[in-house]
Each structure stands twice: as C-alpha cells, then as structure tokens.
Scaffold this motif. Structure first.
Motif, PDB file in Angstrom:
ATOM      1  N   UNK A  65       0.891  -1.183   0.008  1.00 17.44           N
ATOM      2  CA  UNK A  65      -0.024   0.232  -0.091  1.00 17.44           C
ATOM      3  C   UNK A  65       1.070   1.154   0.263  1.00 17.44           C
ATOM      4  N   UNK A  66       1.030   2.018  -1.194  1.00 19.56           N
ATOM      5  CA  UNK A  66       1.706   3.245  -1.246  1.00 19.56           C
ATOM      6  C   UNK A  66       0.721   4.386  -1.276  1.00 19.56           C
ATOM      7  N   UNK A  67       0.522   4.987  -0.428  1.00 21.44           N
ATOM      8  CA  UNK A  67      -0.207   6.207  -0.654  1.00 21.44           C
ATOM      9  C   UNK A  67       0.752   7.441  -0.333  1.00 21.44           C
ATOM     10  N   UNK A  68      -0.039   8.421  -0.148  1.00 21.18           N
ATOM     11  CA  UNK A  68       0.658   9.784   0.051  1.00 21.18           C
ATOM     12  C   UNK A  68       1.361  10.009   1.463  1.00 21.18           C
ATOM     13  N   UNK A  69       0.477   9.312   2.312  1.00 25.20           N
ATOM     14  CA  UNK A  69       0.866   9.653   3.653  1.00 25.20           C
ATOM     15  C   UNK A  69       1.834   8.625   4.265  1.00 25.20           C
ATOM     16  N   UNK A  70       1.665   7.334   3.813  1.00 24.82           N
ATOM     17  CA  UNK A  70       2.742   6.583   4.098  1.00 24.82           C
ATOM     18  C   UNK A  70       2.917   5.277   3.097  1.00 24.82           C
ATOM     19  N   UNK A  72       3.576   1.540   2.438  1.00 24.75           N
ATOM     20  CA  UNK A  72       3.728   0.016   3.343  1.00 24.75           C
ATOM     21  C   UNK A  72       4.150  -1.118   2.164  1.00 24.75           C
ATOM     22  N   UNK A 136       2.162  -3.710   9.666  1.00 25.27           N
ATOM     23  CA  UNK A 136       0.962  -4.190   8.808  1.00 25.27           C
ATOM     24  C   UNK A 136       1.195  -5.654   8.372  1.00 25.27           C
ATOM     25  N   UNK A 181      -4.992  -2.756  15.386  1.00 25.21           N
ATOM     26  CA  UNK A 181      -5.060  -1.701  14.291  1.00 25.21           C
ATOM     27  C   UNK A 181      -4.925  -0.207  14.709  1.00 25.21           C
ATOM     28  N   UNK A 182      -5.710  -0.009  15.688  1.00 26.80           N
ATOM     29  CA  UNK A 182      -5.585   1.413  16.264  1.00 26.80           C
ATOM     30  C   UNK A 182      -4.392   1.845  16.660  1.00 26.80           C
ATOM     31  N   UNK A 184      -1.518   0.486  15.146  1.00 26.40           N
ATOM     32  CA  UNK A 184      -0.768   0.962  13.853  1.00 26.40           C
ATOM     33  C   UNK A 184      -1.302   2.244  13.229  1.00 26.40           C
ATOM     34  N   UNK A 185      -2.417   2.664  13.459  1.00 27.32           N
ATOM     35  CA  UNK A 185      -2.769   3.743  12.806  1.00 27.32           C
ATOM     36  C   UNK A 185      -2.196   4.918  13.931  1.00 27.32           C
ATOM     37  N   UNK A 186      -2.126   4.722  15.215  1.00 23.81           N
ATOM     38  CA  UNK A 186      -1.556   5.770  15.748  1.00 23.81           C
ATOM     39  C   UNK A 186      -0.055   6.012  15.223  1.00 23.81           C
ATOM     40  N   UNK A 188       1.177   5.280  12.604  1.00 24.45           N
ATOM     41  CA  UNK A 188       1.294   5.764  11.047  1.00 24.45           C
ATOM     42  C   UNK A 188       0.869   7.443  11.232  1.00 24.45           C
ATOM     43  N   UNK A 189       0.335   7.748  11.967  1.00 24.01           N
ATOM     44  CA  UNK A 189      -0.206   9.193  12.100  1.00 24.01           C
ATOM     45  C   UNK A 189       0.919   9.876  12.588  1.00 24.01           C
TER      46      UNK A 189
ATOM     47  N   UNK B 314      -6.045  12.353   3.383  1.00 23.32           N
ATOM     48  CA  UNK B 314      -5.901  11.641   2.085  1.00 23.32           C
ATOM     49  C   UNK B 314      -5.925  10.191   1.907  1.00 23.32           C
ATOM     50  N   UNK B 318      -8.214   7.898  -0.476  1.00 18.49           N
ATOM     51  CA  UNK B 318      -7.582   6.671  -1.235  1.00 18.49           C
ATOM     52  C   UNK B 318      -8.570   5.751  -0.887  1.00 18.49           C
ATOM     53  N   UNK B 391      -7.304   4.503   8.904  1.00 17.48           N
ATOM     54  CA  UNK B 391      -6.213   5.370   9.224  1.00 17.48           C
ATOM     55  C   UNK B 391      -6.527   6.745   8.998  1.00 17.48           C
ATOM     56  N   UNK B 394      -8.660   7.942  11.768  1.00 18.30           N
ATOM     57  CA  UNK B 394      -8.006   7.998  12.914  1.00 18.30           C
ATOM     58  C   UNK B 394      -7.253   9.271  12.915  1.00 18.30           C
ATOM     59  N   UNK B 395      -6.737   9.941  11.792  1.00 17.92           N
ATOM     60  CA  UNK B 395      -5.927  11.144  11.676  1.00 17.92           C
ATOM     61  C   UNK B 395      -6.825  12.168  11.927  1.00 17.92           C
ATOM     62  N   UNK B 405     -14.171   1.446  14.985  1.00 18.22           N
ATOM     63  CA  UNK B 405     -13.740   0.366  14.925  1.00 18.22           C
ATOM     64  C   UNK B 405     -14.451  -0.797  15.569  1.00 18.22           C
ATOM     65  N   UNK B 459      -3.004  -4.486  -4.227  1.00 21.35           N
ATOM     66  CA  UNK B 459      -3.927  -3.312  -4.261  1.00 21.35           C
ATOM     67  C   UNK B 459      -3.302  -2.312  -5.034  1.00 21.35           C
ATOM     68  N   UNK B 460      -1.886  -2.119  -5.034  1.00 20.75           N
ATOM     69  CA  UNK B 460      -1.285  -1.094  -5.900  1.00 20.75           C
ATOM     70  C   UNK B 460      -1.690  -0.449  -7.105  1.00 20.75           C
ATOM     71  N   UNK B 463      -4.716   1.719  -6.594  1.00 25.25           N
ATOM     72  CA  UNK B 463      -4.502   2.893  -5.836  1.00 25.25           C
ATOM     73  C   UNK B 463      -3.574   3.837  -6.856  1.00 25.25           C
ATOM     74  N   UNK B 467      -4.709   7.853  -8.028  1.00 23.11           N
ATOM     75  CA  UNK B 467      -3.856   8.774  -7.420  1.00 23.11           C
ATOM     76  C   UNK B 467      -4.052  10.055  -7.715  1.00 23.11           C
TER      77      UNK B 467
END
Lengths: 632, 478, 114
Positions: A65-70, A72, A136, A181-182, A184-186, A188-189, B314, B318, B391, B394-395, B405, B459-460, B463, B467
């Motif tokens: 999973x490559x997104x803007x914020x992180x 993986x 993850x 999971x929470x 991990x989110x923490x 990541x954030x 973001x 996504x 996630x 969560x942010x 959750x 899944x990339x 995504x 993007x």
C-alpha cells in the motif's frame, strides 16, 4: 530467500485445497508435511546464516500500500528473533503435521485434505506474522492465524457447539485486533511508517503519551491473541478443534504471537513504565487466575488449555519486568513441552476413541508406555523441576520479576506451585491407578502408531534438553540465547541480583513445585477426584462463571440493544416517521377527495369562493406583501 | 469517444433488448452487450490516448449546458465496477427464469447506462438527467419483478429517492443561478458565488439527497426493504453499484463545491455516520434474514466510507476510492449466494437453514471467502480499503476511529453467525435435498473471488489508478 | 341616468343567476339562470358603451366622437347569437339527459365523482 519459507506452505495450501477431492490421503499428507519440512529446512539455513552474523536481511517483495501519507511494502525481515520463531514454527509445525497424518486418518479424503490445507494456511500466516518487517504485515499474519484458528476449531462443522467456539475465538481475537489496528494507525499518523527499523529509530519523535497509547493498544491485540485477561475465554473453548490443532495453534505457536509482538516492540515498551507495569500485572493475574481454574477441570484438554493461558501469563510477566529473553526462551520451551502435552493427550484421546474426561481414564501407564513416559517428561518440564527445560526459562522470568518487585515473584511462585499441582493431578488421574473406562475401550487400548509416537519422542527430547540453550550464568552457562537475541532485544533490563539470592529463589520455587507435585501425586494416584466439586471447587470448575458474566454484562445487553434498534427505533422510529408522513398525506388526500363529489354545483360554488378570495387578495395586495416582508 | 461509447452501448443494447421476446436470446444479448461495455471500460483504463477519454458537445446552449463526459481516476474505477459487475450478475442469474426477460434485462442495461452516465458526466444538468435515468428502470424492475410487498416497498423507495432528487434539483438550479457564467459545467459549479448562509443551505440540500442514496443513517430505511423485495439480480446492481452514486456525488460535487461548509459540518456528519455504523451493525446482529443482514452490513460499510470522506484525510480518501470498487464486488458475491439459496430452497431465514456446507461444499467455500472479504480480513480486497479509511479517520479523530472500529468486531460477529447458521451444523428439513451450485454461479463467484484475492494481495494498481484524481480532489477541498 | 343604476341592476341580475345556478337542481332552471347571468353582462356592456360615448363627446366638443356608442350593441347581438346556439345545444343535452335518466335533476349526474 526468506520468501521461500512462507511460500511452501502457501503452495501446500493451494494444492491440498484445490485438489482436495482428487488427491489420495497419502499424497495429501506428503504435500502437507513436505511443505512444512521444506520451510523448516530453509529456516534452518536462515537461522545458521543469522547466527553466523549474516547481514540483517530486509527483503522487500513488492509495494503493498503506497499512499501519499505512508508507504507499506510487502517486506520480510530475517533477524535473530524472527529466525528463532521460524525454527519453532516450522519445526514443531512439521512434527504436528506428521502426527496429524495418523491422528486424522479416520476422516474422509476431502476432509483430510481440507484439514491439511487449513494447517498449511496456518503455517503460512504464522510465518507472515513473524517474518513481516512492519506492523501491517504482522497484522496480516495476525488475522490470518486467527482465521485458520477459526477454521480449525470449527473443523467438525456439523457440531454447533464447535462452531460457536470457533466464532467466539474469532470475535474475541477481533477485539484485540481492533486495538492492534488502532495502535498501527497511531504509529502511522505520528511517524508515517510502520517498519520496525524506522519506528524504533524514530522513537524519540514520539511523546510519552504517544508511546503509552501505542503500546497499550498493541497490547490489547496481544491480550486477544495470547488469551490474557480479560480476553482469554476463547482459548479453553478452542479445544473443540482436533487435538493436533490445539497443540500447534493453541499452545505452541499462534498464542505466543502476542509475546512475539511485545518482544518485537521492546524498544517501545521499555519507554513506557505504565505499559510495562500493565503487561506485568495482566500477565501475573492471568497466570494465577487460569491456574486456579485448571485445578478443577476434568477435561484433559481443558486442563492443558488453562495451563497454556497460565503459562502465557508468565511470559507476559517476563515481558513486563523487562526479561525479554526470558520470555522468548519460555515461548520456546513452552512450545516444546506444551506441544508434547497436547500431543500426548491426543494420543490418549485417540486410543480411547475421543474420550476426553479424565475421570474415565486411569492406569494408562501400562497400556501406552511411550505416551506415558513422554507425558511425564513434559509434566516435569512444565512444573519447573531442574534440569528440565521449563525450569530454566521459568526461573529466568521469576528472577527478573524478583528484581523488579518481590511481590511478582511471590505470586509467580504460588502460580508455579499450582502449575505443578494441576499437572500432576492430570498425570496421576490419567496414567496412574486403575483404568476406569468401559470394557469396550479397555479392549481396544493400545499404544499409538509410529507417526504419533515419533513426534512425541522428539518433543520429549526437546522438552528435556531445551533448557540447555540458555543456561544461566549462575550454573556457568553461556546464556547463548541471551547473546544471540541481544541485537534485537536491545531494551532488555539487566536484572542485578546476587547469585546467592538467585540460588535461594530457585530453591524456593523448585521446592514449592516439588511439594505441590508430590501432594498431587499422593492425593490422586490412588483416589482420583470423581465426584462433582462443591463450594469453591464448584466455582473453579465453572471457571469463576466468567463466561456467564460476559454473556450477561456484554453480550446480552448488546443483543438487547440491537433488538431495541431493530424493533423499536427502526420500525417505530424512523420507519414510523417516514410512513407517518406518507400516511398523513394519504389520509388528508382521502379527506380532500370528498370535495370532489361530482356535483357541478359544488364546483361552481368553490369557484366562486376562490374568485372572491383572489379578488380580496388583489384588493389588499399591499397589506399582504407588507405582511410577508415583515416575516421574512 | 470511449466515454460516449460507455453510455451509448448499454442504452442502445437495452432498448433493443426491450423488444426481444425470446428469453434465452434476451439473456444472451444482454450478456454480450455487457461484455462489450466491459471491454470498452477496460480500454478506457488502459488507453494512453487522453483525448479518447473526453467527450464534449453542445447540448442546450441557451441554458449553458453541454454534454461533457470524462473518464478520470474516479470515473474510471466506478465505470470499471459498473462494467465488471453487470456481466458477473448476468452470468450468475443466467439459468434463472424471469418472465418478460427481454424487458427485465433491457431495463437492467438501461439502468447501467444511467449509472455510467452519472459517473461520467461533468455537467450538472447532465448529471441530474442520468441520475434520474438510472432510477426509472429501478422503479419498474422493483415494482414488476419484486417480491410480495413490492408495491409498498417500491413506493417507499420512490418517495425517498424522489425527495432526494428534488432537493438536489433545487440546489442545482440555485447554484446554477449563482455561477459566474450561467453554466451547468462542473468548473462553473465549483466557482459559484454563494454567501456563507447560502452555501450552508445548498450543502445540506445536496447532502441529504446524496445521503438518502448512500444511504446514511437515519435516511436508510428504504434500503433493507428494497433489497429484500427487489429481484436479487437487481439488488446486486442496487447495492453493488447504485449506492455508489451517492458517494460519487459527494466526491465529484458536494465536497469540491462547498469545501468550507463541508469542513464546518464534518464533525456532525462524521458523528452521525459513525453512530449509523454502530446502529446498523447492531441491527445486523439481530437479523434472521440473509438479505436484511447483508443490507444492514452494507449500511455500516457505506457509513464508514462516508465518514472517511468527510474526515478529508488523504489516506482515507484513497481508501474510499478503492473501497467503492471492492465493496461492490464483495456485496455482489454475497447476493449471488443468497440468490442461489433462495431460489433453491425457497427461504432466506436462518431458522429454516443449516448444514448447507455438507450438501454444497463449493458454494460454502466461495461464500466463506466472500464473507471474509465482508469482514475485511487481510489479504482480501476490503482490508486495504478499510485500513486506509480507518487510518484517515484516525488522523481526523482518534475517538471516532476508536468508536467506528467496534464495527469490525460486530461485523465479524454477524457475518460468522450467518455462515454458522446457514452452512454449518446439521442439515434441516429444507436443506436435506439441497445440491451444489450450478456451473454459471460458480463461474461468477470464482471471478469475484479472484478479484477479491488479487486486489487483496496487490492493491497498488488500483491505488495508482486513482492517485492523480485524489491529489486534485485533495487540493480542491482543502 | 347615472351608470350606477345599470351596474346595480346588472349585479343583481348576475347574483340572482349565480344563486339560481347554485341552489336549483333542475337543469332547465339552471340553464335559464345561466342565460340570466349572460344577459346581465350584456346589459353592462351596453350601459358602459353608452357611458363612454357620452364622456368622450363631452370632452371633445365639435370634433368627431371616437365611438358612436353602438359598438357594444353589436357585441351584444353577437353574444345573443352565440347564446342562442348554446341554448340549442344545451337543451339538446338536457333532452338527452331526460331520455336517459328520466329526470332533469343535475345532482343525479354525479359521475364525475371518483
């Protein structure tokens, strides 16, 4: 090369799963065992490589999973900790696969293949769990093993109780997973990464609140997976699955995933005293609580299940007091002797045609010698009597606990005493005395075939000698495991207690264990406990009524709330409102329709009235516009 | 050109299909048409010529409305979903008997055309036009081929969606009068001059219209009834694709049009959706009917997507983009199994089912995989989407994420209970003589299972597909 | 004679007509009342026409009058012709109605209902 380790079981799973109707049992067994054996061979090579000081191998397979914020990646990490776990998983996994070929032989072809495909899938997931180089991937394996546990507990899916136990296991694990999971989110954030190396390198960027929050959330995950208070009740129920499954998943490997995770995150935990204390308290509480329940169980697997919960509690105690090596060591020795215990129990159950109640056993010593001797070795090992393996690992945890806080040590020794007591109660009731089963069963009593006894013997050797991998300095040992793991378990607290104190502590705990074992042997060898218990014993036999408590305090209220939503809010509330609007319109239309009575006269009258109203409106136009302007 | 073809092919195919009398040729024809649409949609995704993806001609110049169609990341993924799901659905119901099959499948294709139009149009009037065009076949299909209570339920569905449509129409016209160049074009709508108070009003009008469609608590009660009463083939379209129109509307229109209003109202909406998720999950636990259970489960999942959108993070967005696709795939798979069970055994009630795994092992395996996707197990497609959405949430607010959750726990509870009660245990009277699913059903499910697993492992690509659009979207709304 | 007198007379006739239409049930009487309303309007037409002629001739002394005061009478004749046509159709309807239901009661014909 690391990717080969999980790849073999995955192939085994696919082959056995897809061709389950066409493969013969022999072939299924060969594929199933062969896949794990191949992984084991690769694991040994990897282990030797790491031991020889091979570079820390972090192998990215592909971007996950490559997104803007992180970002993986699907990435594996072979280091001291994971290579050790690889050996345990594939090694014991192979033995249990081998054992299963005989144990499950009565199943029909397709179910036999289904069993092996699940088992391979489990090994695959477990390997993902320990190989993953970020949280993850660990989580993927984490939920994967939960799934396999669910599938295998409910393997005999015709039995509704088994299915319920499977559901319970999955759902309780999910509670932990949600916390994980929470966490991990923490991470990541705050850090934008979940890779172990990056996280541990950037710990300084986290505030103490972050660290405590993350570690506590991760620990919720560990509580679920490793069956700690308050999420432990699924594990005893999980004994519904076939016995080899209990040995592999619910004793040797999966349930230790929580220990692995905390040990892996030692850099985080060691920075949060709150989390460390909580881990230790939960650990020792679970150790004692589960031990009390184990004393009064009569189902041979249930005793072992509570024993597992209790031993896991010791491991968490070790983690909480900073003895990471000790805990990992105990994971290892526990895997040996607990797998052995379960497989021995399986051998007994197999011989007695699925009889699990100890009250209907007894005197098996003379019918099943191999099972008897190996089981006895495992009992001594778990009771912590030197020089068997359990002694070394448990002692290391207890010594560290004493250094941290003597209260932990006192409670731990009480727990050790109880462990010895219930294990020898189990041993005495099952193997000593007279056989109490039916004549039919007695007639068929026999030692199990080689596919079952060979794993027992190998495991018995390990359960006996496993302790010598990490002989403490006090006995002039080299603490090989300690040195081996030191690169990954950097945050380990060095417990500084004098050798004389340590010897004294050992003496006390061994003495307590021996005493408890002797009491149990003398008490139950002649006269096993056959009556229904009363008083406190009844409470213990009913597991402190915790299941009932959960049902009444959590499950039923939630269900009632769901029912309230379904029947009241949904039906009368929202739908009532919507239908009310519709109904009102229908009602008023029905009334209004009467105006249209078909008489021309009425229509004309209405027309005239309307004209009059319009005329008036026109006349008073100014007033009316003024009025509306005032309102709006 | 591709954009136009995507709409024209199902329109023409659907119209022709309406007049085909023979049942088997009607099915074959509609399947061929849907496969052509799929081919065109794939062409749209893989083509490198950007000019093929646009289409723009004058429509009503006096009103300032043009026929503007465009395939960007968002519409690509949604048109792919629409194009994939239709042949899968048609294959799955291929052996079922439908009276007036020509009309039924013709209407399905018209509905598909309408949905594709919604996803592709870049003009507010055109968007509204297609929005309604997708609904009209829905009314006919539900009221003619539906279950016992179809008239009542279609009426409810009609009233709900029509109220929504009208609110949206009012808002579109109002915004239109405040656009700088009196145009319905998307760009003009983004730049409309509205006062703060007007923006608030328009935001809520749009939001309610879209919320009904999604649906979000408390505008959801049409959904379980409609899912229950419509013919299952259409339920698949409805829940797999059509509810995405609501989310699509939020992404394409609502958020970029009123970013300020969206920010100031986000806490209300996120709270509402999170409450709705828990509420729907708890109701799902108490359901005794497979269709209703899945319907409520869908409400919970869509609620999460809505919450993640309004959280405006973001990663979360996504996640929403790919989850829209994944959710469609997963829920269609579940419906297919429900349809098989209902057609074969005549019941969907848990109390009348059990032990089906012994009689129909293939169906059981495929169903379990779809269920695992429904609970977002890792290495199924839904995990990636939900992971990203949570996630993002969560942010935005750890408390909200922590509350939401709980739904993954509840999801496990109701989904596994459904498996247990339908497939495990001993056979009961109704399942005594059940047999395994037929070839066409297995084929459809296997296609879906492959999608579930492939996009779960890797899944990339999806995504990457979205993007750029996400980037643009983020800059617009922040 | 002041214009008000005509207006009042016409209004009175009109109201009588309206009331008749509203309260009577016999189709023939209703028909007559409709005629009465029509004629009240005719009366007004003629009266206003005459009035306008008088005013305009008073304002434009010596010059030609704009109207002759007879245009409205033309209209009235026209209306009467149309009314006669109406009567023939209307009476025919009433006759048909009587043939069918043996009554001229309009309330009997309430099939517009529902």
């Amino acid at each position: 090369m690391a990717y080969l380790v999980p790849l073999f079981p995955l192939i085994g799973f696919l082959l056995n799963g897809v061709f389950r109707n066409s493969l013969s049992k022999g072939l299924v067994g060969i594929i199933g065992c062969g896949a794990v054996l191949a992984s084991f061979v690769v694991s040994v090579i990897l282990f030797l490589d790491v031991r020889a000081g091979g570079a820390l191998a972090v192998q990215p397979l592909y971007p996950f999973i490559h997104v803007a914020n992180f970002k993986i990646d699907f990435v594996f990490q072979v280091d001291q900790l994971s290579s050790l776990f690889l050996l345990i998983i594939t090694g014991i996994g192979f033995l249990i696969h081998l054992y299963s070929t005989s144990y499950m032989h009565d199943e029909t072809n397709d179910h036999f293949a289904r069993y092996f495909s699940y088992l391979n899938l489990f090994v695959f997931s477990m390997l993902l769990l320990v190989l993953g180089a970020n949280y993850v991937i660990m989580f993927i394996g984490w939920e994967g093993v939960g799934l396999c546990s669910y599938l295998l507990i409910g393997y005999w899916f015709k039995n509704t109780d088994y299915n319920k136990a499977a559901n319970k296991a999955f759902i309780m694990n999910r509670i932990g997973d949600a916390g994980f999971l929470l966490g991990i989110f923490w991470l990541l954030s705050k850090l934008g990464t979940a890779n172990y190396t990056d996280v541990f390198a950037n710990v300084s960027n986290l505030t103490p609140t972050d660290i405590t929050g993350i570690t506590l959330l991760l620990f919720i995950g560990a509580m679920g997976k490793s069956a700690q208070i308050p999420l432990y009740t699924w594990l005893p129920d999980a004994m519904a699955g076939p016995t080899p499954v209990s040995a592999l998943i619910h004793a040797a490997t999966m349930v230790t995933a929580g220990i692995y995770m905390v040990a892996r995150s030692n850099a985080l935990y060691s920075l949060s005293p709150i989390a460390e204390n909580l881990v230790a308290v939960i650990g020792i509480a679970t150790a004692l609580f589960a031990a009390t329940i184990a004393i009064k169980q009569n189902d041979i697997k249930k005793v072992l299940a509570y024993s597992t919960v209790s031993q896991l509690g010791y491991m968490f105690l070790g983690l909480g007091v900073g003895a990471y090596t000790g805990s990992v060591f105990h994971v290892m020795t526990h895997a040996f002797f607990k797998a052995l215990l379960f497989l021995g129990a399986g051998s007994v159950i197999h011989a007695l045609h699925h009889e699990q109640d100890m009250r209907n056993m007894g005197g098996l010593k003379k019918y099943m010698p191999v099972t008897h001797w190996t089981f006895l070795i495992a009992c001594i090992a778990i009771a912590g009597i030197p020089p068997f393996s359990g002694f070394f690992s448990k002692d290391e945890i207890l010594a560290a606990a004493y250094a941290k806080n003597p209260v932990y040590w006192v409670l731990g020794v009480i727990g050790a005493g109880m462990t010895a007591f219930y294990m020898f109660r189990l041993y005495a009731t099952t193997f000593l005395g007279q056989f109490r089963g039916t004549e039919e069963q007695k007639h068929h009593l026999h030692e199990s075939p080689a596919a079952i006894t060979i794993p027992l013997i190998i495991l018995a050797l390990l359960a006996f000698g496993g302790g010598f991998f990490n002989v403490p300095a006090i006995f002039g040992g080299g603490q090989q495991l300690h040195h081996y793991l030191s690169p990954v378990l950097t945050a380990e607290h060095e417990h500084e207690i004098a050798h004389s104190t340590e010897l004294m502590l050992m003496g006390v705990s061994v003495g307590v264990a021996l005493l408890a074992a002797i009491i149990a042997l003398t008490k139950y060898a002649r006269k096993p406990e056959l009556n229904e218990p009363e008083g406190l014993g009844k409470v213990l036999a009913n597991k402190w009524y915790i299941d009932e408590l959960y049902d009444n305090v959590i499950v039923n209220p939630l269900l009632a709330l769901g029912g309230f939503f379904k029947n009241v809010i949904e039906k009368s509330g929202i739908d009532g409102f919507v239908n009310g609007v519709g109904g009102f319109i229908q009602y008023s239309s029905r009334r209004l329709r009467l105006v249209q009575n078909g008489k021309v006269g009425t229509y004309i009258l209405l027309m005239i009235f309307s004209i009059l109203i319009l005329w008036l409106a026109f006349w008073y136009q100014a007033t009316i516009t003024g009025f509306f302007q005032k309102i709006f | 050109m591709i954009a136009l073809l995507l709409i024209l092919i199902p329109v023409i195919g659907g119209l022709i299909n309406l007049f085909i009398k023979n049942e088997s040729s009607a099915k074959a024809f509609s399947l061929i048409v849907s496969l052509i649409v799929l081919a065109v949609a794939l062409g749209g995704i893989y083509t490198s010529q950007a000019d093929l993806l646009h289409f723009d001609i004058s429509w009503m110049p006096d009103l300032g409305s043009r026929i503007t169609l465009e395939l960007d990341g968002l519409s690509k993924i949604l048109s792919l979903l629409t194009a994939v799901s239709m042949p899968v659905i048609l294959i799955a119901v291929y052996k079922d008997h439908y009276p007036d099959a020509g009309k039924f499948f013709g209407l399905m294709l018209l509905c598909q055309a309408g949905m594709l139009g919604v996803f592709l149009s870049m003009d507010a009037l055109l968007f509204y036009f297609f929005w309604e065009l997708a609904l009209i076949p829905a009314y006919f299909i539900c009221s003619i081929w539906g279950g016992e209570k179809r008239i009542q339920v279609t009426f409810k569905f009609f009233v709900y969606t029509f109220v929504g449509s009208l609110l949206m129409l009012v808002a579109i016209i109002f915004v239109y009068f405040h656009t700088p160049d009196h145009s319905f074009a998307l760009k003009s709508f983004y730049n409309a001059h509205l006062t703060a108070a007007q923006t608030q009003w328009m935001f809520w009008l749009f939001f309610i219209a879209l919320a009904i469609k999604m649906p979000v608590f408390p505008f959801h009660t049409w959904q379980p009834d409609t899912y229950e009463q419509s013919p299952t083939a259409f339920t698949m379209v409805l829940s797999g694709v059509m509810v995405k129109m609501g989310l699509f509307g939020v992404i394409r229109w609502l958020l970029p049009m009123f970013p300020q209003a969206a920010s100031s109202n986000s806490s209300i909406i996120v709270t509402l959706t999170v409450i709705g998720m828990l509420y729907a999950s708890l109701i799902a636990i108490k359901q005794d009917d497979m269709k209703r259970l899945i319907a409520y489960s869908s409400i919970a999942h869509v609620g999460l997507m809505c919450a993640a959108l309004f959280a405006k993070q973001q990663a979360g967005i996504e996640g929403v983009f790919i989850q829209m696709f994944n959710h469609g795939i997963n829920i269609i798979g579940l419906w297919i199994v429900v349809d098989v069970i209902e057609k074969q055994l005549g019941t969907r009630k848990f109390s009348e089912l059990g032990g089906l795994a012994q009689k129909a092992p293939t169906l059981a395996i495929l169903f379990v995989v779809m269920c695992l996707a429904n609970v977002a197990l890792p290495l199924t497609n839904a995990f990636v989407g939900e992971f990203l959405m949570f996630s993002g949430l969560f942010n935005y607010s750890p408390v909200m994420a922590g509350t939401a959750i709980i739904c993954i726990i509840l999801a496990a509870a109701y989904t596994l209970n459904m498996i247990r009660k339908v497939f495990y245990g001993n056979t009961v009277a109704s399942t005594e003589h059940a047999h395994d699913s037929s070839f066409n059903v297995n084929a459809a499910l296997v296609v879906l299972v492959i999608l579930v697993i492939v996009f779960g492992f890797y899944p990339q690509p999806m995504i990457d597909l979205t993007r750029e659009t996400v980037q643009l979207f983020i800059t617009k709304i922040s | 004679m002041p214009i008000q007198y005509y207006i009042i007379l016409a209004a009175a006739l009109f109201c009588i007509g309206v009331t008749g239409v509203l309260i009577r049930r016999n189709a023939i009487i209703i028909f007559m009342c409709v005629e009465l309303m029509l004629n009240s309007v005719n009366l007004l037409l003629v009266a206003f026409s005459k009035m306008h002629y008088a005013i305009s001739s008073a304002n434009n002394k010596g010059t030609a009058a704009i109207t002759t005061g007879t245009d409205a009478q033309l209209f009235v004749f026209f209306i009467m012709v149309v009314a006669a046509a109406e009567v023939s159709v209307g009476l025919a309807i009433i006759v048909m109605m009587y043939r069918n239901v043996h009554s001229t009661d309009v309330n009997f014909l309430n099939r517009l209902k529902n």
